[in-house]
Design an enzyme around this catalytic site. Structure first.
Site, short mmCIF file in Angstrom:
data_model
loop_
_atom_site.label_atom_id
_atom_site.label_comp_id
_atom_site.label_asym_id
_atom_site.label_seq_id
_atom_site.Cartn_x
_atom_site.Cartn_y
_atom_site.Cartn_z
N ASP A 18 0.89 -1.19 0.08
CA ASP A 18 0.05 -0.20 0.13
C ASP A 18 0.66 1.21 0.49
O ASP A 18 1.31 1.66 1.40
CB ASP A 18 -0.87 -0.25 1.03
CG ASP A 18 -2.25 0.76 1.41
OD1 ASP A 18 -1.90 1.56 0.42
OD2 ASP A 18 -2.53 1.46 2.51
N TYR A 23 -1.33 10.10 -3.74
CA TYR A 23 -1.48 11.43 -4.14
C TYR A 23 -0.10 12.30 -3.52
O TYR A 23 0.29 13.22 -4.24
CB TYR A 23 -2.35 11.71 -4.04
CG TYR A 23 -3.56 11.16 -4.98
CD1 TYR A 23 -3.12 9.68 -5.03
CD2 TYR A 23 -4.48 11.47 -4.94
CE1 TYR A 23 -4.22 9.51 -6.29
CE2 TYR A 23 -5.79 11.05 -5.57
CZ TYR A 23 -5.39 9.91 -6.10
OH TYR A 23 -6.74 8.88 -6.46
N ARG A 60 -0.95 14.97 9.43
CA ARG A 60 -2.56 14.63 10.51
C ARG A 60 -1.67 14.25 11.21
O ARG A 60 -2.18 14.96 12.51
CB ARG A 60 -1.86 12.72 9.45
CG ARG A 60 -2.17 12.73 8.23
CD ARG A 60 -2.64 11.07 8.36
NE ARG A 60 -2.71 10.73 6.57
CZ ARG A 60 -3.05 9.90 6.08
NH1 ARG A 60 -2.53 8.58 6.74
NH2 ARG A 60 -3.39 9.61 4.81
N GLU A 121 -2.32 1.01 -4.50
CA GLU A 121 -2.34 -0.70 -3.67
C GLU A 121 -2.39 -1.94 -4.64
O GLU A 121 -2.94 -1.91 -5.63
CB GLU A 121 -3.32 -1.48 -2.89
CG GLU A 121 -4.60 -0.95 -2.96
CD GLU A 121 -5.71 -1.57 -2.37
OE1 GLU A 121 -5.81 -1.59 -1.13
OE2 GLU A 121 -6.97 -0.94 -3.01
#
Length: 674
Positions: A18, A23, A60, A121
């Site tokens: 993954d 992006y 994040r 993925e």
């Protein structure tokens, strides 16, 4: 659903790779100055800073989430860098990300069977590579193991307080007393770590991975430790992983089925499924689904890696939330045209690069109705055979939408609500092409393959060949092939020269050949509109009838359908042989000169009449008279005269070698579709 038992599934080595915030990584590769900074990729819509579609891990950590818009993200993290996604046709253009994903796939596919699941993925079946490594260079014999492999997270691995993490991982990989399943996983750890390093080196993209004995467990593991890490699920740790996993986190249980498990059976985690027997689950959800639920609770999945590097389908979609919902057919058609253009570009690229064609076009939409008393009703999806060409896809997509809208609004259309009429709103549209297959092997060229199909001139202005193929005609409204009208464009005054062969009068027409020619021609003599007769070498005659077409209806629909029937008809060898042996009147055609003779009978007996009806399979009166109306008047008159019973000469029995009856005119007319 396919089900595998532990003895057949736990000896495999499957990895799920993954990409980490893919992006953002693609944009950071284009703009290296963004590396290490909190970054987010936003949609082109500038309202409140645009919707976030990808958020870096640095952002994040500052509390930025994908559910935010740009202005919210800046409030949470003032230093965040917002990068707009590429735009084409008024919507996000993901081709840059698809191409970057293909770079990664080309590297991963070198080590085993590879299935590309999405843009970012990939599933890998590394069983063969792991078995080869175990046979040639087992982990316990290695002098050193790469640092990246020693960073792996192994679920259920026992560690003493104070033990070095990497040394514990090394000990687990190199155990001599491990069973074969764990030894294969140890080889998989080393192989995947090397692949991830190679991807980073060649593409500058980091990725995470899950390694297990099946796809389901590998998928769950890949998201447990991110970014740039890998997680391993030995068979002994399966229950530890699933016991506390929320039921909604399991693939295929995030929707109605997962909700039903929660409300009907009180199941909150995958581990809770263990309290129900397989029979009990089958009673609630059917045999297949019940067995599948019983298996996933035990970490069993028989789903195999497909070995597919190319997508199974292509699609293009767009959402129209809130006040931007589409309210008119003209707006819907505009956006369907945009989506169809993008879809056709991807289909053309797939055809050129991979020699593949799609055969099904599907339209999906989401909608709601004003004052809707049936709010749960979904906008139906519709499909039809896909016709290549931008204009054809646009036309078919709009026809599918209109058919779906009629079904959605009910048989009587919008219903009045008080003083207002019920209206509809479209909040999402997408078109997709599926059932993609390779062009058959042995085809020397794409165009030659197309020539074996029904040819339809393309309306595309792209660099693709001017003629494309509809593999199958469209089944939707107004999607039927208009071959005649398109291949023969209407002109103000167009001459059609019809060269035909007169019939043998033995019970039926022996051979009819219609040749279409367009004016102007080089010979001035063929410009005349009068019927002319030309002598031939054998003394027979060919009639040429010139006719002006001034009827607009006839121009619009192209040549009459009867022309296509005659033009595509190939006389059988049997018919040709009979024509040569027993010919009452034979005229010259473009197939060659046939000898002519005249041998008329004065009456027609009942035997001939009965035999005629038997040979045709239906009576003369059953032929649709409108078929004759499409022919030139001179041919109409002659055909009708031969079909009158009292005009038909009796030339005796067929002289064909096998005694079979002669070919009849009925063979030129297909039975009517009623």
């Amino acid at each position: 659903m396919p089900v595998a038992r532990p003895e057949t599934s736990d000896a495999r080595v499957i990895a799920h790779v993954d990409m980490d915030c893919f992006y953002v990584q693609v944009e950071q590769r284009k703009q290296p100055e963004l590396r290490g900074l909190p970054t987010a990729v936003v949609q082109y819509n500038e309202w409140q800073g645009g919707a976030l579609i990808a958020v870096s891990y640095e952002a994040r950590s500052c509390g930025v989430k994908r559910s935010m818009r740009g202005e919210e993200a800046k409030a949470a993290c003032p230093e965040i860098q917002l990068v707009q996604v590429p735009v084409a046709r008024g919507k996000a253009d993901l081709n840059t990300y698809r191409s970057a994903g293909s770079e990664v796939v080309s590297i991963l596919a070198q080590s085993g069977k590879c299935e590309r699941a999405s843009i970012d993925e990939v599933y890998l079946d590394l069983t063969d590579a792991a078995e080869s490594m175990l046979a040639d260079a087992p982990p316990e014999s290695l002098e050193s193991i790469d640092e990246e492999a020693l960073k792996s997270h192994i679920l259920g691995m026992s560690r003493e307080d104070g033990d070095d993490f990497k040394e514990s991982v090394r000990d687990w990989i190199c155990r001599k007393d491990a069973d074969r399943r764990d030894k294969l996983l140890g080889c998989g750890i080393i192989i995947v770590a090397e692949l991830r390093k190679q991807v980073l080196k060649e593409t500058e993209f980091s990725c995470s991975a899950g390694i297990a004995h099946n796809k389901m467990l590998a998928k769950l593991a890949s998201g447990m430790n991110k970014p740039a890490q890998q997680t391993v699920v030995p068979y002994a740790a399966v229950q530890e992983l699933l016991s506390s996993l929320p039921i909604k986190k399991m693939k295929q249980l995030g929707g109605k089925l997962g909700t039903s498990l929660q409300t009907d059976l009180g199941i909150d985690t995958v581990g809770d499924l263990l309290q129900f027997s397989e029979t009990k689950l089958q009673e609630h959800y059917g045999i297949n689904t019940g067995t599948w639920l019983w298996n996933i609770a035990r970490g069993i999945s028989g789903e195999e890696v497909q070995g597919r590097l190319l997508p199974k389908s292509h699609g293009s979609g767009k959402t129209f939330p809130g006040p931007r919902a589409l309210r008119s057919l003209s707006n819907v058609q505009h956006w369907l045209n945009q989506l169809s253009e993008e879809l056709y570009e991807r289909l053309s690229s797939d055809l050129e690069q991979n020699k593949r064609i799609a055969s099904t076009l599907t339209l999906h939409a989401s909608a709601f109705r004003s004052k809707d008393s049936d709010s749960h009703k979904k906008f139906p999806s519709k499909s039809c055979p896909l016709r290549y060409g931008v204009a054809k896809i646009q036309e078919d997509a709009f026809n599918l939408f209109q058919a779906a809208l009629r079904e959605y609004m009910g048989p009587f259309g919008p219903k009045p609500q008080g003083n207002k009429k019920e209206t509809w709103r479209i909040t999402g549209l997408s078109v997709s092409a599926s059932k993609i297959v390779d062009i058959p092997s042995g085809t020397s060229s794409i165009m030659r393959y197309f020539q074996s199909q029904t040819t339809i001139p393309s309306c595309s202005a792209s660099g693709f060949p001017q003629e494309h193929v509809a593999v199958t005609p469209s089944a939707s409204e107004s999607c039927s092939e208009q071959k005649s009208a398109e291949t023969l464009p209407a002109m103000p005054e167009e001459d059609i020269t019809v060269t035909y062969t007169s019939p043998d009068l033995d019970n039926s027409y022996r051979d009819i050949d219609i040749v279409l020619e367009k004016f102007p021609c080089q010979d001035a003599s063929c410009q005349s509109n009068e019927a002319k007769e030309f002598p031939t070498q054998s003394g027979t005659q060919t009639k040429t009838i010139g006719r002006k077409i001034n009827n607009s209806k006839e121009k619009n629909r192209g040549m009459p359908s009867i022309v296509d029937i005659f033009k595509n008809y190939n006389a059988s060898p049997q018919a040709k042989e009979e024509t040569q042996e027993d010919s009452t009147v034979s005229l010259t055609s473009n197939r060659g000169n046939l000898s002519s003779s005249t041998n008329h009978s004065s009456e027609v007996n009942q035997e001939v009449e009965d035999r005629r009806d038997t040979e045709w399979g239906y009576k003369v009166g059953e032929i649709d008279q409108s078929v004759f109306d499409e022919l030139p008047y001179e041919i109409q008159r002659e055909l009708r005269s031969f079909l009158r019973p009292n005009k038909r000469p009796n030339s005796g029995k067929s002289k064909s070698g096998d005694g079979s009856a002669s070919s009849s005119i009925a063979h030129y007319f297909q039975p009517l579709k009623r």
